[in-house]
Design an enzyme around this catalytic site. Sequence first.
Site, PDB file in Angstrom:
ATOM      1  CG  HIS A 234      -1.954   1.224   0.836  1.00  0.00           C
ATOM      2  ND1 HIS A 234      -2.973   1.215  -0.088  1.00  0.00           N
ATOM      3  CD2 HIS A 234      -1.866   2.493   1.271  1.00  0.00           C
ATOM      4  CE1 HIS A 234      -3.488   2.417  -0.186  1.00  0.00           C
ATOM      5  NE2 HIS A 234      -2.844   3.213   0.638  1.00  0.00           N
ATOM      6  CE1 TYR A 238      -1.887   7.986  -0.712  1.00  0.00           C
ATOM      7  CE2 TYR A 238      -1.689   5.774   0.177  1.00  0.00           C
ATOM      8  CZ  TYR A 238      -2.471   6.833  -0.243  1.00  0.00           C
ATOM      9  OH  TYR A 238      -3.825   6.722  -0.203  1.00  0.00           O
ATOM     10  CG  HIS A 385      -8.669   1.609  -8.074  1.00  0.00           C
ATOM     11  ND1 HIS A 385      -9.077   2.849  -7.657  1.00  0.00           N
ATOM     12  CD2 HIS A 385      -7.578   1.314  -7.331  1.00  0.00           C
ATOM     13  CE1 HIS A 385      -8.278   3.278  -6.697  1.00  0.00           C
ATOM     14  NE2 HIS A 385      -7.350   2.361  -6.479  1.00  0.00           N
ATOM     15  CG  PHE A 386      -4.147  -0.775 -10.446  1.00  0.00           C
ATOM     16  CD1 PHE A 386      -3.573  -0.964 -11.681  1.00  0.00           C
ATOM     17  CD2 PHE A 386      -4.519  -1.883  -9.705  1.00  0.00           C
ATOM     18  CE1 PHE A 386      -3.381  -2.231 -12.179  1.00  0.00           C
ATOM     19  CE2 PHE A 386      -4.327  -3.151 -10.208  1.00  0.00           C
ATOM     20  CZ  PHE A 386      -3.753  -3.332 -11.439  1.00  0.00           C
ATOM     21  CG  HIS A 387      -4.710   0.631 -15.901  1.00  0.00           C
ATOM     22  ND1 HIS A 387      -4.988  -0.624 -15.442  1.00  0.00           N
ATOM     23  CD2 HIS A 387      -3.577   0.502 -16.629  1.00  0.00           C
ATOM     24  CE1 HIS A 387      -4.066  -1.483 -15.874  1.00  0.00           C
ATOM     25  NE2 HIS A 387      -3.196  -0.820 -16.602  1.00  0.00           N
ATOM     26  NE  ARG A 448      -5.908  -7.979 -10.527  1.00  0.00           N
ATOM     27  CZ  ARG A 448      -5.136  -7.467  -9.550  1.00  0.00           C
ATOM     28  NH1 ARG A 448      -5.567  -7.462  -8.302  1.00  0.00           N
ATOM     29  NH2 ARG A 448      -3.955  -6.970  -9.829  1.00  0.00           N
ATOM     30  NE  ARG A 449      -2.512 -10.128 -10.599  1.00  0.00           N
ATOM     31  CZ  ARG A 449      -1.936 -10.113  -9.405  1.00  0.00           C
ATOM     32  NH1 ARG A 449      -2.312 -10.971  -8.483  1.00  0.00           N
ATOM     33  NH2 ARG A 449      -0.980  -9.256  -9.141  1.00  0.00           N
TER      34      ARG A 449
HETATM   35  C1  HEM Z   1      -0.256   1.254 -22.892  1.00  0.00           C
HETATM   36  C2  HEM Z   1      -0.825   1.434 -21.745  1.00  0.00           C
HETATM   37  C3  HEM Z   1      -1.417   0.314 -20.915  1.00  0.00           C
HETATM   38  C4  HEM Z   1      -2.201  -0.734 -21.323  1.00  0.00           C
HETATM   39  C5  HEM Z   1      -2.704  -1.035 -22.716  1.00  0.00           C
HETATM   40  C6  HEM Z   1      -2.470  -1.528 -20.150  1.00  0.00           C
HETATM   41  C7  HEM Z   1      -3.251  -2.676 -20.127  1.00  0.00           C
HETATM   42  C8  HEM Z   1      -3.431  -3.500 -19.040  1.00  0.00           C
HETATM   43  C9  HEM Z   1      -4.338  -4.608 -18.953  1.00  0.00           C
HETATM   44  C10 HEM Z   1      -5.294  -5.041 -20.051  1.00  0.00           C
HETATM   45  C11 HEM Z   1      -4.193  -5.166 -17.723  1.00  0.00           C
HETATM   46  C12 HEM Z   1      -5.034  -6.283 -17.117  1.00  0.00           C
HETATM   47  C13 HEM Z   1      -4.520  -7.607 -17.331  1.00  0.00           C
HETATM   48  C14 HEM Z   1      -5.295  -8.659 -16.566  1.00  0.00           C
HETATM   49  O1  HEM Z   1      -5.630  -8.486 -15.371  1.00  0.00           O
HETATM   50  O2  HEM Z   1      -5.540  -9.699 -17.174  1.00  0.00           O
HETATM   51  C15 HEM Z   1      -3.169  -4.424 -17.029  1.00  0.00           C
HETATM   52  C16 HEM Z   1      -2.705  -4.709 -15.762  1.00  0.00           C
HETATM   53  C17 HEM Z   1      -1.835  -3.899 -15.053  1.00  0.00           C
HETATM   54  N1  HEM Z   1      -1.331  -2.676 -15.454  1.00  0.00           N
HETATM   55 FE1  HEM Z   1      -1.584  -1.823 -17.254  1.00  0.00          FE
HETATM   56  N2  HEM Z   1      -1.854  -0.950 -19.079  1.00  0.00           N
HETATM   57  C18 HEM Z   1      -1.199   0.183 -19.503  1.00  0.00           C
HETATM   58  C19 HEM Z   1      -0.466   1.078 -18.745  1.00  0.00           C
HETATM   59  C20 HEM Z   1      -0.130   0.878 -17.419  1.00  0.00           C
HETATM   60  C21 HEM Z   1       0.623   1.809 -16.608  1.00  0.00           C
HETATM   61  C22 HEM Z   1       1.145   3.162 -17.082  1.00  0.00           C
HETATM   62  C23 HEM Z   1       0.782   1.221 -15.404  1.00  0.00           C
HETATM   63  C24 HEM Z   1       1.483   1.732 -14.171  1.00  0.00           C
HETATM   64  C25 HEM Z   1       2.308   2.730 -14.127  1.00  0.00           C
HETATM   65  C26 HEM Z   1       0.141  -0.072 -15.451  1.00  0.00           C
HETATM   66  C27 HEM Z   1       0.128  -0.982 -14.427  1.00  0.00           C
HETATM   67  C28 HEM Z   1      -0.522  -2.190 -14.448  1.00  0.00           C
HETATM   68  C29 HEM Z   1      -0.487  -3.134 -13.361  1.00  0.00           C
HETATM   69  C30 HEM Z   1       0.263  -2.969 -12.034  1.00  0.00           C
HETATM   70  C31 HEM Z   1      -1.296  -4.216 -13.744  1.00  0.00           C
HETATM   71  C32 HEM Z   1      -1.638  -5.427 -12.919  1.00  0.00           C
HETATM   72  C33 HEM Z   1      -0.696  -6.544 -13.075  1.00  0.00           C
HETATM   73  C34 HEM Z   1      -1.143  -7.703 -12.241  1.00  0.00           C
HETATM   74  O3  HEM Z   1      -2.352  -7.924 -12.062  1.00  0.00           O
HETATM   75  O4  HEM Z   1      -0.237  -8.381 -11.742  1.00  0.00           O
HETATM   76  N3  HEM Z   1      -0.420  -0.240 -16.687  1.00  0.00           N
HETATM   77  N4  HEM Z   1      -2.733  -3.400 -17.840  1.00  0.00           N
HETATM   78 CU    CU Z   2      -3.923  -0.109  -0.698  1.00  0.00          CU
END
Ligand code: HEM
Ligand code: CU
Length: 589
Positions: A234, A238, A385-387, A448-449
């Site tokens: 968490h 921050y 949420h976190f996007h 998710r995932r």
């Molecule tokens: C081109 C831009 C981006 C695209 C197309 C994108 C797309 C995605 C998608 C589709 C997922 C979900 C996958 C799933 O749960 O099956 C995901 C997960 C995630 N994204 Fe992005 N995202 C983008 C940018 C970012 C940025 C800028 C960050 C953080 C600075 C980020 C952090 C994350 C994280 C932490 C996860 C979760 C990974 C996990 O569940 O272990 N993403 N993203």
């Molecule tokens: Cu938290």
Amino acid sequence: MATARSEHAFVDKFPDEAGVIKATFLVAFVALGIGAFFGLIQALHRTNVVRVIDSADYYTMLTGHGVLLAIVFTIFFLCGVFHWATARSLDRPAESKLFSWAWVGLMLTGTILATVAILGGLVPSLGMSADVLFTFYAPLQAHPIFYIGLAMFIVGTWLAGADWFLSYRAWRKDNADERIPLQAFMVLTTMIMWYISTLGVAVSVVFFLIPWSLGLIESVNPLLTRTLFWYFGHPIVYFWLMPAYLMWYTVLPKLAGGRLFSDPLARVVFVLFLLLSTPVGIHHQYLDPGIAEGFKFIAMTNTMFLLLPSLLTAFTVVASVEHGARQRGGEGYLRWLGALPWRDPAFTGMALAGAMFAAGGFSGMINAGMNINYLIHNTLWVPGHFHLTVGTAVALTMMAGSYWLVPQVTGTKLYSRPIGLLQVIMWFVGMVFMSNAMHRAGLAGIPRRTAEPQYQNFEFLTPIGSIFELRVQIALGGTLLFLSVVLFLFNILLTSLGEESERPVDAYLPEPLSGPEGSPRILDNLAMWTGIAALLVVLAYTLPLAGIIQNGGGLFGGGLPVPATVSAGLDFVLMTVTSAFNTLLGVVA
Ligand code: HEM
Ligand SMILES: [Cu+2]
């Protein structure tokens, strides 16, 4: 003209620091490019639009995406920003150039090791993989070099913090009675929070995950590694946000044509984050068995307190921007919005990032509520949420801020403002599509995932629209986001290759409307705030950790029982803290 230039360009005044910052930005942007490409692959794969990878490799992509974006891009970039903010606000170079390069080198080596371990998963013959997702807790296991890389990376950030504290110490010697300059104050409080919170993940990696992946110990207590992860997981939120706040408080008002509304309020906000961001991690574990409901409830209450500094920030930053607009001739209740410099990509990007953060704050409140969390837990709502938060509030602020910062450390002019403007707007629009659809998909129960979010003989339903439409939005949004990153990297590359310019950017930051004199000195007492923050952590975590170790089969899980002495010691701690709590409650009631 020459004098005007040397007054304004950071690179002329602090050439060594500018070099370090350029290096951290370079690593950050490479990670951003690769991570965004993986994001595109995922978005297209799980919506079944285009599939270029095998579903079995989805976890490798997802781990690479999470680690490269949420850990490497954000943290390398913020290290650059903090290095800039420290030198600029204390008005002195770092104490040792060699030391600065040492932390950059350590963080980079760690990053390369971890990335090799992750991508090794795509080449089965290497016998190496790290498909453990960016949350990397047991029972998923990675190749040892993944954890070793992580450990080096974390130690690198500790040294970076030490670098800034050393600058501060030297400054303090020459300025015994002065208030800590605001930006330095923000860097130092953020780093204290980081030291307190990374201790948990360092223990998890060094004492459990590394020995376990090397086969030195047979098993770990998975709930313990999860809890230690979230103890850090968490506050890392921050660690991402506070550099964005630093830019919103100190740079955005200037870009808007005004001044920060209140320096004391900004200090209060950073102190509140230092105190409140660590004792809440259990709110990620509402559904974990083995932690008593009462502790989850305490974590929820602590989390709700965290809304306060965010709301204060919304107020202060909007007030400062409004002040800027009125300086530029803006009038009326809302008409002043039109007077803002919307053609400046640095301003517009940060303003859009801030607006998205408000939406992210709302979905975050839903995540934080213990009962409604059950509805969206582990669904696509969570990445939705976190996007908005890290993926937009932070990432878009960092990209937008680069349009103003990069020229200062390279001494060149921004290559193209219109492309920059198009880029930040594309990010905003892409995220409106992708993230909004992810939230709705989560409400429909889509997990998710997973590469295969469909089940046989089962149809997900949505109250409005259709699942098909959600898939289209996610794929479309993901594509726009990827193209936005391409534009960003192109613009920054051409900027850094450009000609040296007389005045690359106006770097002057005006004084706040209400300066630090108005705030109590105790706000600058960093030792005291550190003590209180540590105490809050002890109160929030001792009992749950003791329970987790006892009920989860000891420190090392099933394999090795806790020695009787440790167990007796834990009983003692448990009893002492319980009775302390009871006494406290007695006093309060
Ligand atoms: C081109 C831009 C981006 C695209 C197309 C994108 C797309 C995605 C998608 C589709 C997922 C979900 C996958 C799933 O749960 O099956 C995901 C997960 C995630 N994204 Fe992005 N995202 C983008 C940018 C970012 C940025 C800028 C960050 C953080 C600075 C980020 C952090 C994350 C994280 C932490 C996860 C979760 C990974 C996990 O569940 O272990 N993403 N993203
Ligand atoms: Cu938290």
